[in-house]
Design a protein around this motif. Structure first.
Motif, PDB file in Angstrom:
ATOM      1  N   UNK A  10     -40.468  -7.839 -12.766  1.00 61.59           N
ATOM      2  CA  UNK A  10     -40.858  -6.708 -13.616  1.00 61.59           C
ATOM      3  C   UNK A  10     -39.665  -6.066 -14.336  1.00 61.59           C
ATOM      4  N   UNK A  11     -38.520  -5.946 -13.651  1.00 61.04           N
ATOM      5  CA  UNK A  11     -37.355  -5.345 -14.292  1.00 61.04           C
ATOM      6  C   UNK A  11     -36.718  -6.307 -15.299  1.00 61.04           C
ATOM      7  N   UNK A  12     -36.832  -7.586 -15.062  1.00 58.01           N
ATOM      8  CA  UNK A  12     -36.364  -8.567 -16.045  1.00 58.01           C
ATOM      9  C   UNK A  12     -37.164  -8.425 -17.343  1.00 58.01           C
ATOM     10  N   UNK A  13     -38.485  -8.300 -17.206  1.00 61.86           N
ATOM     11  CA  UNK A  13     -39.341  -8.133 -18.381  1.00 61.86           C
ATOM     12  C   UNK A  13     -39.079  -6.786 -19.058  1.00 61.86           C
ATOM     13  N   UNK A  14     -38.813  -5.763 -18.241  1.00 62.45           N
ATOM     14  CA  UNK A  14     -38.497  -4.446 -18.801  1.00 62.45           C
ATOM     15  C   UNK A  14     -37.195  -4.506 -19.604  1.00 62.45           C
ATOM     16  N   UNK A  15     -36.228  -5.266 -19.120  1.00 63.01           N
ATOM     17  CA  UNK A  15     -34.956  -5.388 -19.845  1.00 63.01           C
ATOM     18  C   UNK A  15     -35.164  -6.083 -21.188  1.00 63.01           C
ATOM     19  N   UNK A  16     -36.057  -7.057 -21.224  1.00 58.97           N
ATOM     20  CA  UNK A  16     -36.371  -7.730 -22.492  1.00 58.97           C
ATOM     21  C   UNK A  16     -37.018  -6.752 -23.469  1.00 58.97           C
ATOM     22  N   UNK A  17     -37.942  -5.922 -22.959  1.00 58.02           N
ATOM     23  CA  UNK A  17     -38.601  -4.941 -23.822  1.00 58.02           C
ATOM     24  C   UNK A  17     -37.590  -3.945 -24.397  1.00 58.02           C
ATOM     25  N   UNK A  18     -36.654  -3.491 -23.573  1.00 56.67           N
ATOM     26  CA  UNK A  18     -35.622  -2.557 -24.033  1.00 56.67           C
ATOM     27  C   UNK A  18     -34.758  -3.217 -25.102  1.00 56.67           C
ATOM     28  N   UNK A  19     -34.401  -4.471 -24.891  1.00 59.32           N
ATOM     29  CA  UNK A  19     -33.578  -5.192 -25.846  1.00 59.32           C
ATOM     30  C   UNK A  19     -34.274  -5.316 -27.195  1.00 59.32           C
ATOM     31  N   UNK A  20     -35.557  -5.642 -27.195  1.00 60.70           N
ATOM     32  CA  UNK A  20     -36.306  -5.801 -28.448  1.00 60.70           C
ATOM     33  C   UNK A  20     -36.481  -4.468 -29.163  1.00 60.70           C
ATOM     34  N   UNK A  21     -36.790  -3.411 -28.412  1.00 62.32           N
ATOM     35  CA  UNK A  21     -36.967  -2.095 -29.037  1.00 62.32           C
ATOM     36  C   UNK A  21     -35.661  -1.598 -29.648  1.00 62.32           C
ATOM     37  N   UNK A  22     -34.563  -1.770 -28.919  1.00 62.10           N
ATOM     38  CA  UNK A  22     -33.264  -1.319 -29.435  1.00 62.10           C
ATOM     39  C   UNK A  22     -32.869  -2.127 -30.673  1.00 62.10           C
ATOM     40  N   UNK A  23     -33.143  -3.420 -30.664  1.00 60.50           N
ATOM     41  CA  UNK A  23     -32.806  -4.262 -31.808  1.00 60.50           C
ATOM     42  C   UNK A  23     -33.577  -3.824 -33.048  1.00 60.50           C
ATOM     43  N   UNK A  24     -34.872  -3.574 -32.880  1.00 55.49           N
ATOM     44  CA  UNK A  24     -35.676  -3.133 -34.024  1.00 55.49           C
ATOM     45  C   UNK A  24     -35.193  -1.784 -34.539  1.00 55.49           C
ATOM     46  N   UNK A  25     -34.945  -0.852 -33.630  1.00 50.20           N
ATOM     47  CA  UNK A  25     -34.525   0.495 -34.031  1.00 50.20           C
ATOM     48  C   UNK A  25     -33.205   0.449 -34.800  1.00 50.20           C
ATOM     49  N   UNK A  26     -32.221  -0.265 -34.246  1.00 46.84           N
ATOM     50  CA  UNK A  26     -30.912  -0.336 -34.891  1.00 46.84           C
ATOM     51  C   UNK A  26     -30.966  -1.001 -36.249  1.00 46.84           C
ATOM     52  N   UNK A  27     -31.687  -2.116 -36.360  1.00 43.05           N
ATOM     53  CA  UNK A  27     -31.750  -2.850 -37.627  1.00 43.05           C
ATOM     54  C   UNK A  27     -32.630  -2.144 -38.653  1.00 43.05           C
ATOM     55  N   UNK A  28     -33.706  -1.502 -38.197  1.00 40.90           N
ATOM     56  CA  UNK A  28     -34.580  -0.789 -39.131  1.00 40.90           C
ATOM     57  C   UNK A  28     -33.878   0.426 -39.724  1.00 40.90           C
TER      58      UNK A  28
END
Length: 377
Positions: A9-27
């Motif tokens: 579950x924490x591995x999947x949570x880390x992936x979600x955080x990575x994707x959200x941060x990537x979108x936020x920074x690039x957007x």
């Protein structure tokens, strides 16, 4: 060596955080080329904190899922340094992309900087572990760094190859997965051994305190992600929230789709020109381009060529708040009238179907990024 495993579950949570941060920074970086320098710097800082902080959060969310047979903690100062390194490296990369001429070389440089920043943050953060010591192999470190640099360059190549919504989404997936993959590629090469002892008293963060810190930062990233998403999609057909009040848009040129980064409202107003000894006026929205002619200019409006007493410098000053942009030392163009664009190595050419007498308008190397941005490329 200590046996270890990861909490799924924490591995999947880390992936979600990575994707959200990537979108936020690039957007947050989309459309920066049109902003004044002060606003650009502020947005770059915000994007750097979002993306760099997200890289750091992803790492420690994943580390919270690390299950070892012994207790372990993190040195506070080292943990803080790892976060600052991630934010700083991302910030430098964004400065290269938004305050220098955007070329293939600059994209590679920025991607390499971020690619080096991800493993730097990872290994600095890992060095802060207390009560156990991570052990690596040289080849594992080289592979992690090489993969990070390649993925970083690829992500920036997608994000800045064309500043469209599609490219931002694709680069979000690429960059988010890159951060995630580099972490676990590095972890696959890592072993842990019990430390002999702390030796000296150090300020340490236990896993409970770290979990609270990471949860708060991840919550902020989630909020920034949602806010970025709200403003990201309407931007395809609406003006920026901090732009001037909307005015009726002028007709779109044939062959030029509406919406996207190129659909900037054109300020309507009379532009003077001389004909038969009289001063007449043409609506700004009807002008395709302005060409320097000595100390004067020629206005191209449909098939007509109109003589204007403004110099090209006067025109640039007077039309500063309009959609017109300077594409060459001798030309200003209205992006809404551009019917075609062609890239020529370090420069480009704009075409105008409505003004056949205008022909091909050159775009200089120093203006190429601004013109591509205005055209939604």
């Amino acid at each position: 060596m200590l046996d270890y495993s990861h909490s799924i579950p924490l591995v999947l949570a880390s992936l979600a955080v990575s994707l959200m941060a990537s979108f936020t920074g690039l957007a947050l970086t989309q459309g920066l080329s049109r902003l004044p320098e002060t606003q650009r710097k502020l947005r770059v800082a915000m994007a750097s904190v979002a993306l760099g902080g997200g890289i750091w959060s992803m790492h420690f969310v994943a580390m919270l899922g690390l299950q070892l047979p012994i207790l372990f903690y993190y040195d506070t100062l080292t943990t803080l340094i790892s976060a600052l390194v991630a934010i700083l490296m991302v910030g430098v990369a964004f400065l290269v992309m938004h305050f220098r001429t955007r070329t293939s070389a600059s994209i590679c440089i920025a991607g390499t900087i971020v690619g080096l920043g991800i493993p730097a943050m990872h290994y600095i953060g890992m060095s802060g572990m207390q009560l156990c010591t991570p052990v690596y192999t040289p080849i594992g470190i080289v592979l992690a760094v090489a993969a990070s640099v390649v993925l970083g360059i690829g992500s920036f190549g997608i994000a800045y190859g064309a500043r469209t919504h599609r490219n931002i989404i694709l680069s979000t997936l690429t960059f988010g997965l890159a951060v995630f993959a580099v972490h676990f590629l590095a972890m696959a090469d890592t072993n842990f051994v019990p430390a002999a002892g702390l030796g000296e008293s150090v300020d340490a963060i236990d896993n409970a305190a770290l979990a609270i810190i990471v949860t708060l930062i991840s919550f902020v990233i989630c909020g920034a992600f949602l806010l970025s998403g709200v403003t990201f999609w309407p931007a395809a057909g609406a003006a920026s929230p901090d732009s001037a009040p909307a005015r009726p848009a002028s007709p779109v040129a044939p062959g030029k789709p509406s919406g996207g980064a190129g659909s900037v409202p054109v300020e309507k107003g009379p532009v003077p020109y001389e004909k038969d000894g009289r001063t007449l006026f043409v609506d700004l929205a009807q002008i395709s381009a302005i060409r320097a002619e000595g100390h004067y200019t020629i206005l191209y409006s449909g098939p007509a060529k109109l003589f204007c007493q403004w110099s090209i410098t006067d025109a640039e000053t007077r039309l500063k708040d309009s959609a017109f942009i300077r594409c060459h030392r001798s030309y200003m163009i209205n992006p809404r009238h551009v019917s075609g664009f062609e890239r020529k190595k370090d420069n480009g050419i704009c075409y105008f179907e409505r003004s056949p007498q205008l022909g091909a308008v050159p775009v200089s190397r120093t203006r190429l990024a601004e013109v591509r941005q205005a055209l939604g490329l």
